[in-house]
Design a protein around this motif. Structure first.
Motif, PDB file in Angstrom:
ATOM      1  N   ALA A 142     -85.986  22.520  -8.272  1.00  0.00           N
ATOM      2  CA  ALA A 142     -86.675  23.043  -7.091  1.00  0.00           C
ATOM      3  C   ALA A 142     -87.389  21.920  -6.357  1.00  0.00           C
ATOM      4  CB  ALA A 142     -87.665  24.136  -7.489  1.00  0.00           C
ATOM      5  N   LEU A 143     -87.885  20.929  -7.094  1.00  0.00           N
ATOM      6  CA  LEU A 143     -88.505  19.757  -6.466  1.00  0.00           C
ATOM      7  C   LEU A 143     -87.453  18.912  -5.754  1.00  0.00           C
ATOM      8  CD1 LEU A 143     -90.923  18.718  -9.345  1.00  0.00           C
ATOM      9  CD2 LEU A 143     -91.588  19.664  -7.129  1.00  0.00           C
ATOM     10  N   ASN A 144     -86.292  18.742  -6.392  1.00  0.00           N
ATOM     11  CA  ASN A 144     -85.232  17.959  -5.767  1.00  0.00           C
ATOM     12  C   ASN A 144     -84.752  18.617  -4.475  1.00  0.00           C
ATOM     13  OD1 ASN A 144     -85.225  15.976  -7.816  1.00  0.00           O
ATOM     14  ND2 ASN A 144     -83.957  17.275  -9.111  1.00  0.00           N
ATOM     15  N   LEU A 145     -84.686  19.932  -4.460  1.00  0.00           N
ATOM     16  CA  LEU A 145     -84.291  20.643  -3.243  1.00  0.00           C
ATOM     17  C   LEU A 145     -85.399  20.590  -2.199  1.00  0.00           C
ATOM     18  CD1 LEU A 145     -82.517  23.652  -4.963  1.00  0.00           C
ATOM     19  CD2 LEU A 145     -81.433  21.787  -3.702  1.00  0.00           C
ATOM     20  N   LEU A 146     -86.663  20.609  -2.659  1.00  0.00           N
ATOM     21  CA  LEU A 146     -87.784  20.456  -1.732  1.00  0.00           C
ATOM     22  C   LEU A 146     -87.738  19.085  -1.064  1.00  0.00           C
ATOM     23  CD1 LEU A 146     -90.486  21.523  -0.558  1.00  0.00           C
ATOM     24  CD2 LEU A 146     -91.617  20.584  -2.597  1.00  0.00           C
ATOM     25  N   ALA A 147     -87.331  18.070  -1.792  1.00  0.00           N
ATOM     26  CA  ALA A 147     -87.238  16.717  -1.227  1.00  0.00           C
ATOM     27  C   ALA A 147     -86.231  16.664  -0.084  1.00  0.00           C
ATOM     28  CB  ALA A 147     -86.857  15.719  -2.313  1.00  0.00           C
ATOM     29  N   GLU A 148     -85.189  17.505  -0.145  1.00  0.00           N
ATOM     30  CA  GLU A 148     -84.181  17.523   0.909  1.00  0.00           C
ATOM     31  C   GLU A 148     -84.681  18.212   2.171  1.00  0.00           C
ATOM     32  OE1 GLU A 148     -80.595  19.212  -0.583  1.00  0.00           O
ATOM     33  OE2 GLU A 148     -80.484  17.861  -2.311  1.00  0.00           O
ATOM     34  N   ALA A 149     -85.632  19.125   2.016  1.00  0.00           N
ATOM     35  CA  ALA A 149     -86.186  19.849   3.168  1.00  0.00           C
ATOM     36  C   ALA A 149     -87.693  19.963   2.992  1.00  0.00           C
ATOM     37  CB  ALA A 149     -85.553  21.239   3.284  1.00  0.00           C
ATOM     38  N   PRO A 150     -88.429  18.855   3.197  1.00  0.00           N
ATOM     39  CA  PRO A 150     -89.865  18.833   2.901  1.00  0.00           C
ATOM     40  C   PRO A 150     -90.658  19.864   3.702  1.00  0.00           C
ATOM     41  CG  PRO A 150     -89.027  16.617   3.234  1.00  0.00           C
ATOM     42  CD  PRO A 150     -87.950  17.550   3.673  1.00  0.00           C
ATOM     43  N   ARG A 151     -91.639  20.438   3.043  1.00  0.00           N
ATOM     44  CA  ARG A 151     -92.584  21.329   3.689  1.00  0.00           C
ATOM     45  C   ARG A 151     -93.869  21.298   2.871  1.00  0.00           C
ATOM     46  NH1 ARG A 151     -89.569  26.949   3.188  1.00  0.00           N
ATOM     47  NH2 ARG A 151     -87.733  25.595   3.175  1.00  0.00           N
ATOM     48  N   SER A 152     -94.947  21.735   3.460  1.00  0.00           N
ATOM     49  CA  SER A 152     -96.235  21.753   2.783  1.00  0.00           C
ATOM     50  C   SER A 152     -96.544  23.173   2.324  1.00  0.00           C
ATOM     51  CB  SER A 152     -97.340  21.254   3.723  1.00  0.00           C
ATOM     52  OG  SER A 152     -98.588  21.241   3.075  1.00  0.00           O
ATOM     53  N   GLY A 153     -97.058  23.287   1.108  1.00  0.00           N
ATOM     54  CA  GLY A 153     -97.415  24.599   0.570  1.00  0.00           C
ATOM     55  C   GLY A 153     -98.886  24.637   0.215  1.00  0.00           C
ATOM     56  N   PRO A 154     -99.601  25.666   0.630  1.00  0.00           N
ATOM     57  CA  PRO A 154    -101.036  25.695   0.394  1.00  0.00           C
ATOM     58  C   PRO A 154    -101.439  26.057  -1.021  1.00  0.00           C
ATOM     59  CG  PRO A 154    -100.352  27.700   1.497  1.00  0.00           C
ATOM     60  CD  PRO A 154     -99.131  26.823   1.403  1.00  0.00           C
ATOM     61  N   ASP A 155    -100.565  26.771  -1.763  1.00  0.00           N
ATOM     62  CA  ASP A 155    -101.015  27.343  -3.037  1.00  0.00           C
ATOM     63  C   ASP A 155     -99.991  27.104  -4.138  1.00  0.00           C
ATOM     64  OD1 ASP A 155    -102.824  28.634  -4.647  1.00  0.00           O
ATOM     65  OD2 ASP A 155    -102.058  30.637  -4.226  1.00  0.00           O
ATOM     66  N   TRP A 156     -99.394  25.928  -4.144  1.00  0.00           N
ATOM     67  CA  TRP A 156     -98.459  25.654  -5.223  1.00  0.00           C
ATOM     68  C   TRP A 156     -98.888  24.454  -6.046  1.00  0.00           C
ATOM     69  CZ3 TRP A 156     -93.638  24.862  -1.583  1.00  0.00           C
ATOM     70  CH2 TRP A 156     -93.786  23.686  -0.833  1.00  0.00           C
ATOM     71  N   VAL A 157     -98.330  24.391  -7.250  1.00  0.00           N
ATOM     72  CA  VAL A 157     -98.505  23.245  -8.144  1.00  0.00           C
ATOM     73  C   VAL A 157     -97.138  22.596  -8.285  1.00  0.00           C
ATOM     74  CG1 VAL A 157     -99.159  22.433 -10.436  1.00  0.00           C
ATOM     75  CG2 VAL A 157    -100.371  24.378  -9.418  1.00  0.00           C
ATOM     76  N   LEU A 158     -97.028  21.341  -7.881  1.00  0.00           N
ATOM     77  CA  LEU A 158     -95.790  20.576  -8.017  1.00  0.00           C
ATOM     78  C   LEU A 158     -95.889  19.717  -9.274  1.00  0.00           C
ATOM     79  CD1 LEU A 158     -95.346  19.316  -4.327  1.00  0.00           C
ATOM     80  CD2 LEU A 158     -94.691  21.521  -5.306  1.00  0.00           C
ATOM     81  N   THR A 159     -94.840  19.713 -10.096  1.00  0.00           N
ATOM     82  CA  THR A 159     -94.911  19.000 -11.380  1.00  0.00           C
ATOM     83  C   THR A 159     -93.781  17.985 -11.528  1.00  0.00           C
ATOM     84  OG1 THR A 159     -93.643  20.738 -12.496  1.00  0.00           O
ATOM     85  CG2 THR A 159     -96.037  20.982 -12.475  1.00  0.00           C
ATOM     86  N   PRO A 160     -93.722  16.961 -10.690  1.00  0.00           N
ATOM     87  CA  PRO A 160     -92.617  15.997 -10.780  1.00  0.00           C
ATOM     88  C   PRO A 160     -92.789  14.980 -11.898  1.00  0.00           C
ATOM     89  CG  PRO A 160     -94.126  15.337  -9.055  1.00  0.00           C
ATOM     90  CD  PRO A 160     -94.616  16.676  -9.560  1.00  0.00           C
ATOM     91  N   HIS A 161     -91.669  14.563 -12.486  1.00  0.00           N
ATOM     92  CA  HIS A 161     -91.671  13.320 -13.255  1.00  0.00           C
ATOM     93  C   HIS A 161     -91.412  12.180 -12.264  1.00  0.00           C
ATOM     94  CE1 HIS A 161     -87.312  13.277 -12.967  1.00  0.00           C
ATOM     95  NE2 HIS A 161     -87.154  14.327 -13.776  1.00  0.00           N
ATOM     96  N   PRO A 162     -91.512  10.911 -12.689  1.00  0.00           N
ATOM     97  CA  PRO A 162     -91.396   9.809 -11.723  1.00  0.00           C
ATOM     98  C   PRO A 162     -90.116   9.825 -10.897  1.00  0.00           C
ATOM     99  CG  PRO A 162     -92.350   8.990 -13.746  1.00  0.00           C
ATOM    100  CD  PRO A 162     -91.948  10.415 -14.015  1.00  0.00           C
ATOM    101  N   GLY A 163     -88.985  10.225 -11.485  1.00  0.00           N
ATOM    102  CA  GLY A 163     -87.749  10.272 -10.724  1.00  0.00           C
ATOM    103  C   GLY A 163     -87.808  11.300  -9.608  1.00  0.00           C
ATOM    104  N   GLU A 164     -88.342  12.477  -9.908  1.00  0.00           N
ATOM    105  CA  GLU A 164     -88.485  13.516  -8.891  1.00  0.00           C
ATOM    106  C   GLU A 164     -89.507  13.112  -7.842  1.00  0.00           C
ATOM    107  OE1 GLU A 164     -87.385  17.018 -12.128  1.00  0.00           O
ATOM    108  OE2 GLU A 164     -89.467  16.429 -11.745  1.00  0.00           O
ATOM    109  N   ALA A 165     -90.595  12.452  -8.289  1.00  0.00           N
ATOM    110  CA  ALA A 165     -91.594  11.969  -7.336  1.00  0.00           C
ATOM    111  C   ALA A 165     -90.981  10.960  -6.371  1.00  0.00           C
ATOM    112  CB  ALA A 165     -92.772  11.337  -8.086  1.00  0.00           C
ATOM    113  N   ALA A 166     -90.110  10.094  -6.887  1.00  0.00           N
ATOM    114  CA  ALA A 166     -89.453   9.107  -6.032  1.00  0.00           C
ATOM    115  C   ALA A 166     -88.594   9.795  -4.975  1.00  0.00           C
ATOM    116  CB  ALA A 166     -88.613   8.161  -6.877  1.00  0.00           C
TER     117      ALA A 166
END
Length: 512
Positions: free
Chosen positions: A360-384
């Motif tokens: 879900a993070l990788n797909l978010l990276a393809e279409a970035p948006r801001s969310g007011p009430d979510w917790v994102l939990t990337p590892h370094p590869g997903e963060a990159a």
């Protein structure tokens, strides 16, 4: 926007304090103690050397032979004090000088003179002696900003190649005090004794690998000194975070503890959602529903019948499940094929309390948006991928990466890894988890964390509190699971340890 919280910088008895600082802030604290509170710099240096020496004697009481390697700054000045105290107690001490002694000034020069006045000798560094009971690293302090080269690098490599244990004074030489980055080479210490303020780099990046055991002393500076600086980060652990959870009310029912919906599990990846769902139950969620691919929905809960499982063909099938859920967790085993994309595009556009992980993070990276009430939990590869950069850039400055992620995507960001970082809003200090172990670097561990954070959100914690408590519960369960060995630890072992850790059951009293 609220003011940043004040964090108590002073330790409780022998426990480490929770306040963490950047190197510049610690220098400001040191300056404040000297200029505003009248403590001479040489007095602070003497206190630091004595604290470090006493820590050395406590850790290695049978040591009789010390080698002290000093640089030309105040860190070297601390080393001269350690050498002087050791010699006064009858230990054999060799003191080796790195760098041009003509560059030694101020309090470090006074400390050097004190060593000479006590009868100590100084040898230029030409290599380490064949035998030492303990090696003392007093080469670089917190001001290192460029890669270590030349004879300095050779000396650090020599320290690391010795069998004798190493005490690092304030910070292992070669480790960046703010980022925990290794500046070319760094000392691998067995014990690090830090002063005035704990440096955040001790707990993030490579810090946990290079510092060994960490001890701290405020050197008896007045508490008012700390009012001059707002900590850049705060250390968190399960001992601290577990205080959020009291006794459950006798009138409770499953609805009291929330309903979590976990979305994921493409064909071949059903285990990820299963781990997240079971972890959520073990972290205290009242109900857990898994929305997963029809290929395996019928048998996913065969050995864990408490899990409710629903087959979803398309995002349209999520509507009745979303209506019943208090919190949504999406990503474990989701995949990036059409099925996963359809679900992610629908869910990530909703304004719901949410935990977002994995694909879900990788797909978010393809279409970035801001969310007011979510917790994102990337590892370094997903963060990159989320920041459009490389893993090396993320690891070079993990705090900066968290701030960038939070600024771009909003909500709360959990950057996983050694010294997991949690960031919420710009003015709040980052949280750094100091629990956990390398055995947790295993497939499925992140899915377990997703379930835990989702469960804590479902039980009423806000996004930041659920992230902090969830990371620490996950890490403490990993530490408990690793008591029988880090090698071979699997994510299911962490799940099994959640219940006794969450309930503070003493080791050895777990139920099967």
């Amino acid at each position: 926007m609220p003011s940043p919280p004040r964090i108590n910088p002073m330790p409780d008895s022998d426990r480490l304090p929770h306040a963490l600082y950047r190197a510049e802030q610690v220098r400001n604290l040191d300056r404040c103690a000297i200029e505003r509170h009248g403590i001479p710099g040489i007095e602070l240096m003497n206190r630091a050397g004595e604290v470090a020496y006493r820590a050395l004697r406590k850790r290695w009481p049978d040591a009789r032979d010390l080698t002290v390697l000093v640089g030309v700054g105040n860190n070297g000045g601390d080393g001269y004090v350690i050498a002087r105290l050791a010699r006064a107690e009858g230990l054999s001490v060799r003191l080796l000088q790195l760098g041009d002694p003509q560059r030694i000034t101020g309090d470090a020069a006074l400390s050097r003179a004190g060593w000479r006045d006590a009868g100590g000798t100084i040898e230029p560094y030409r290599g380490l002696p064949r035998r030492s009971d303990v090696l003392v690293d007093a080469v670089f302090g917190t001001g290192l900003e460029r890669p270590v080269e030349g004879l300095w690098a050779e000396a650090i490599q020599a320290l690391d190649s010795q069998r004798a244990p190493v005490l690092a004074v304030d910070i292992p030489s070669g480790l960046h005090a703010d980022t925990g980055q290794v500046m070319g080479v760094a000392v691998r210490a067995d014990l690090t004794v830090s002063f005035i303020g704990l440096k955040q780099g001790l707990f993030i990046g490579a810090g946990p690998e290079y510092c060994g055991e960490i001890r701290f002393s405020a050197l008896a500076v007045p508490a008012m000194v700390y009012s001059s600086e707002v900590a850049s980060a705060r250390r968190i652990d399960w001992d601290q975070q577990s205080g959020r959870f009291g006794r459950r009310p006798r009138t409770a029912h499953k609805g009291t503890f929330g309903h979590l919906l976990v979305i994921g599990g493409a064909p071949g990846m059903s285990g990820a959602v299963r781990l997240a769902g079971e972890a959520a139950f073990r972290a205290g969620a009242g109900s857990v529903t898994i929305a997963t691919h029809p290929a395996h929905a019928a048998w996913l809960n065969l050995s864990r019948p408490e899990l409710m499982v629903s087959a979803v063909e398309t995002s349209a099938d999520l509507a009745p499940l979303m209506a019943r859920a208090d919190v949504v967790a999406i990503g474990p085993g989701l995949g990036r094929e059409a099925w996963g994309r359809d679900l992610a595009e629908h869910v990530l556009g909703l304004d719901r309390p949410m935990v977002v992980d994995a694909d879900a993070l990788n797909l978010l990276a393809e279409a970035p948006r801001s969310g007011p009430d979510w917790v994102l939990t990337p590892h370094p590869g997903e963060a990159a991928r989320l920041l459009g950069t490389g893993v090396a850039a993320i690891e070079q400055d993990r705090p900066a990466a968290v701030h960038a992620l939070q600024g771009r995507y909003g909500g709360v960001v959990v950057l996983k890894g050694a010294g997991t970082l949690i960031g919420s809003e710009p003015l709040r200090p980052l949280a750094v988890c100091s629990d956990g172990n390398p055995g947790m670097a295993t497939a499925g561990s992140g899915d377990v964390l997703t379930g835990i954070i989702g469960a804590l959100r479902a039980q009423g914690l806000d996004a930041e509190d659920a992230a902090c408590a969830g990371v620490c519960l996950h890490a403490a369960a990993g530490d408990r699971a690793a008591r029988t060995g880090e090698r071979g630890l699997v994510a299911g072992d962490i799940v099994a340890a959640l219940r006794p850790v969450a309930n503070r059951v003493p080791a050895g009293r777990e139920e099967s």
